[in-house]
Scaffold this motif. Structure first.
Motif, PDB file in Angstrom:
ATOM      1  N   ALA A 110      -0.036   7.337   7.350  1.00 53.52           N
ATOM      2  CA  ALA A 110       1.201   7.858   6.758  1.00 53.52           C
ATOM      3  C   ALA A 110       0.943   8.704   5.516  1.00 53.52           C
ATOM      4  O   ALA A 110       1.845   9.374   5.021  1.00 53.52           O
ATOM      5  CB  ALA A 110       2.132   6.700   6.400  1.00 53.52           C
ATOM      6  N   PHE A 111      -0.307   8.676   5.016  1.00 48.09           N
ATOM      7  CA  PHE A 111      -0.623   9.397   3.780  1.00 48.09           C
ATOM      8  C   PHE A 111      -1.384  10.687   4.082  1.00 48.09           C
ATOM      9  O   PHE A 111      -1.937  10.864   5.171  1.00 48.09           O
ATOM     10  CB  PHE A 111      -1.433   8.497   2.848  1.00 48.09           C
ATOM     11  N   VAL A 136       0.882  -1.173   0.000  1.00 44.90           N
ATOM     12  CA  VAL A 136       0.000   0.000   0.000  1.00 44.90           C
ATOM     13  C   VAL A 136       0.912   1.214   0.000  1.00 44.90           C
ATOM     14  O   VAL A 136       1.661   1.444   0.950  1.00 44.90           O
ATOM     15  CB  VAL A 136      -0.909   0.003   1.245  1.00 44.90           C
ATOM     16  N   PHE A 137       0.870   2.014  -1.073  1.00 45.90           N
ATOM     17  CA  PHE A 137       1.890   3.051  -1.182  1.00 45.90           C
ATOM     18  C   PHE A 137       1.413   4.253  -1.995  1.00 45.90           C
ATOM     19  O   PHE A 137       0.464   4.179  -2.778  1.00 45.90           O
ATOM     20  CB  PHE A 137       3.156   2.475  -1.821  1.00 45.90           C
ATOM     21  N   GLY A 174       5.409   3.892   1.560  1.00 38.56           N
ATOM     22  CA  GLY A 174       4.474   2.792   1.567  1.00 38.56           C
ATOM     23  C   GLY A 174       4.554   1.907   2.802  1.00 38.56           C
ATOM     24  O   GLY A 174       5.484   1.999   3.604  1.00 38.56           O
ATOM     25  N   ILE A 175       3.552   1.043   2.937  1.00 40.04           N
ATOM     26  CA  ILE A 175       3.455   0.089   4.035  1.00 40.04           C
ATOM     27  C   ILE A 175       2.916  -1.212   3.463  1.00 40.04           C
ATOM     28  O   ILE A 175       2.595  -1.306   2.278  1.00 40.04           O
ATOM     29  CB  ILE A 175       2.507   0.601   5.151  1.00 40.04           C
ATOM     30  N   GLY A 195      -5.634  14.158  -0.342  1.00 46.44           N
ATOM     31  CA  GLY A 195      -5.268  14.482  -1.713  1.00 46.44           C
ATOM     32  C   GLY A 195      -4.392  13.428  -2.366  1.00 46.44           C
ATOM     33  O   GLY A 195      -4.206  13.436  -3.583  1.00 46.44           O
ATOM     34  N   ASP A 196      -3.838  12.514  -1.554  1.00 44.55           N
ATOM     35  CA  ASP A 196      -3.017  11.430  -2.107  1.00 44.55           C
ATOM     36  C   ASP A 196      -3.873  10.409  -2.845  1.00 44.55           C
ATOM     37  O   ASP A 196      -5.040  10.185  -2.493  1.00 44.55           O
ATOM     38  CB  ASP A 196      -2.251  10.708  -0.997  1.00 44.55           C
ATOM     39  N   THR A 197      -3.278   9.791  -3.840  1.00 40.89           N
ATOM     40  CA  THR A 197      -3.893   8.644  -4.507  1.00 40.89           C
ATOM     41  C   THR A 197      -3.085   7.418  -4.125  1.00 40.89           C
ATOM     42  O   THR A 197      -1.879   7.358  -4.382  1.00 40.89           O
ATOM     43  CB  THR A 197      -3.895   8.823  -6.039  1.00 40.89           C
ATOM     44  N   VAL A 198      -3.735   6.455  -3.487  1.00 43.54           N
ATOM     45  CA  VAL A 198      -3.054   5.302  -2.902  1.00 43.54           C
ATOM     46  C   VAL A 198      -3.162   4.101  -3.840  1.00 43.54           C
ATOM     47  O   VAL A 198      -4.228   3.834  -4.399  1.00 43.54           O
ATOM     48  CB  VAL A 198      -3.653   4.953  -1.527  1.00 43.54           C
ATOM     49  N   THR A 199      -2.050   3.385  -3.986  1.00 35.02           N
ATOM     50  CA  THR A 199      -2.012   2.193  -4.828  1.00 35.02           C
ATOM     51  C   THR A 199      -1.957   0.943  -3.964  1.00 35.02           C
ATOM     52  O   THR A 199      -1.253   0.909  -2.950  1.00 35.02           O
ATOM     53  CB  THR A 199      -0.793   2.227  -5.767  1.00 35.02           C
ATOM     54  N   PHE A 200      -2.697  -0.097  -4.371  1.00 37.20           N
ATOM     55  CA  PHE A 200      -2.707  -1.391  -3.696  1.00 37.20           C
ATOM     56  C   PHE A 200      -2.181  -2.425  -4.684  1.00 37.20           C
ATOM     57  O   PHE A 200      -2.768  -2.625  -5.752  1.00 37.20           O
ATOM     58  CB  PHE A 200      -4.118  -1.760  -3.242  1.00 37.20           C
ATOM     59  N   SER A 201      -1.075  -3.085  -4.319  1.00 35.42           N
ATOM     60  CA  SER A 201      -0.432  -4.006  -5.261  1.00 35.42           C
ATOM     61  C   SER A 201      -0.020  -5.289  -4.552  1.00 35.42           C
ATOM     62  O   SER A 201       0.553  -5.257  -3.463  1.00 35.42           O
ATOM     63  CB  SER A 201       0.798  -3.343  -5.889  1.00 35.42           C
TER      64      SER A 201
END
Length: 243
Positions: free
Chosen positions: A52-53, A33-34, A39-40, A56-62
């Motif tokens: 931690a974010f 998650v970053f 990221g974490i 306005g951030d866009t968070v990615t899950f990979s």
């Protein structure tokens, strides 16, 4: 007492989410998650905090085996469902099926995401200074050496200016990956870059120092073999998400 209140308040207001397999409804551990290089990963219960974010951030899950998704922070629900994605068979053979192998892959993915921007920046700077570097060839001896050293120092300063001194505090694994990604992006090994900008004595010294810490500045990137194959797979995911 007021300070303690605000500390506790920060824990209460930090959103905690859970990543769930869409089909099995089982929590997913080690999801990356970053946002950018920050990221974490999810814990054994599939949970993590988004504290931690920033708004306005866009968070990615990979996560390998699942489709990568990105969501604005304000739109992320308490439970995020990830859907399965087809994985090339050659990657499956490399990663394996066990939890240990999956953890190894997740750690590799985190490291690649951290150092890949550094490698690209180094490549961009070498291109930016290429004309100046070529013009220096007209000089000879100590004067050429001094001018190349000045450019090398400018490149170092620009890297630190953009990424801070964290670029000098990489782990052993991150350093090893960066060395190979520099070769990927520049078509030059780190050894040759140092030799070109400094001299063969400096290159030899840093190669010896690197070997003491388990690195090899002569490492050549091969996207068709071993760990580099997985790194190339991860980079393709990164690039596709940035388009």
């Amino acid at each position: 007492m007021i300070i303690i209140f605000f500390i506790l308040l920060s824990f209460v207001t930090a959103q905690t989410i859970t990543l769930i397999d869409f089909e099995t409804r089982i929590p997913i551990e080690n999801v990356n998650v970053f946002v950018g290089n920050n990221g974490i990963t999810t814990d054994s219960y599939g949970s993590c905090s988004l504290g931690a974010f920033n708004n306005g951030d866009t968070v990615t899950f990979s996560m390998i085996g699942y489709k990568t998704i990105t969501l604005p922070l304000i739109d992320i629900p308490e439970v995020v469902y990830l859907k399965n994605a087809a994985i090339p068979m050659d990657i499956i053979n490399i990663v394996g099926k066990g939890k240990k192998s999956k953890r190894r892959y997740s750690r590799l993915e985190r490291n690649v995401r951290k150092v890949y921007p550094y490698a690209k920046k180094i490549s961009d700077l070498l291109v930016e200074y290429s004309s100046i570097i070529d013009s220096i060839e007209q000089y000879s001896g100590i004067l050429r050496y001094q001018k190349k050293r000045e450019i090398f120092s400018k490149i170092e300063d620009e890297l630190i200016s953009e990424y801070g001194y964290s670029i000098k505090k990489l782990t052993k694994s991150q350093g090893r990956i960066l060395i190979r990604l520099v070769d990927r992006e520049t078509s030059k090994t780190s050894y040759n870059i140092i030799k070109d900008f400094r001299n063969i004595v400096s290159a030899g010294f840093w190669q010896l120092t690197a070997r003491v810490f388990g690195h090899n500045l002569r490492s050549i990137y091969n996207p068709k073999k071993g760990e580099d194959r997985m790194i190339e797979y991860i980079i393709n995911i990164i690039e596709n998400n940035n388009r």
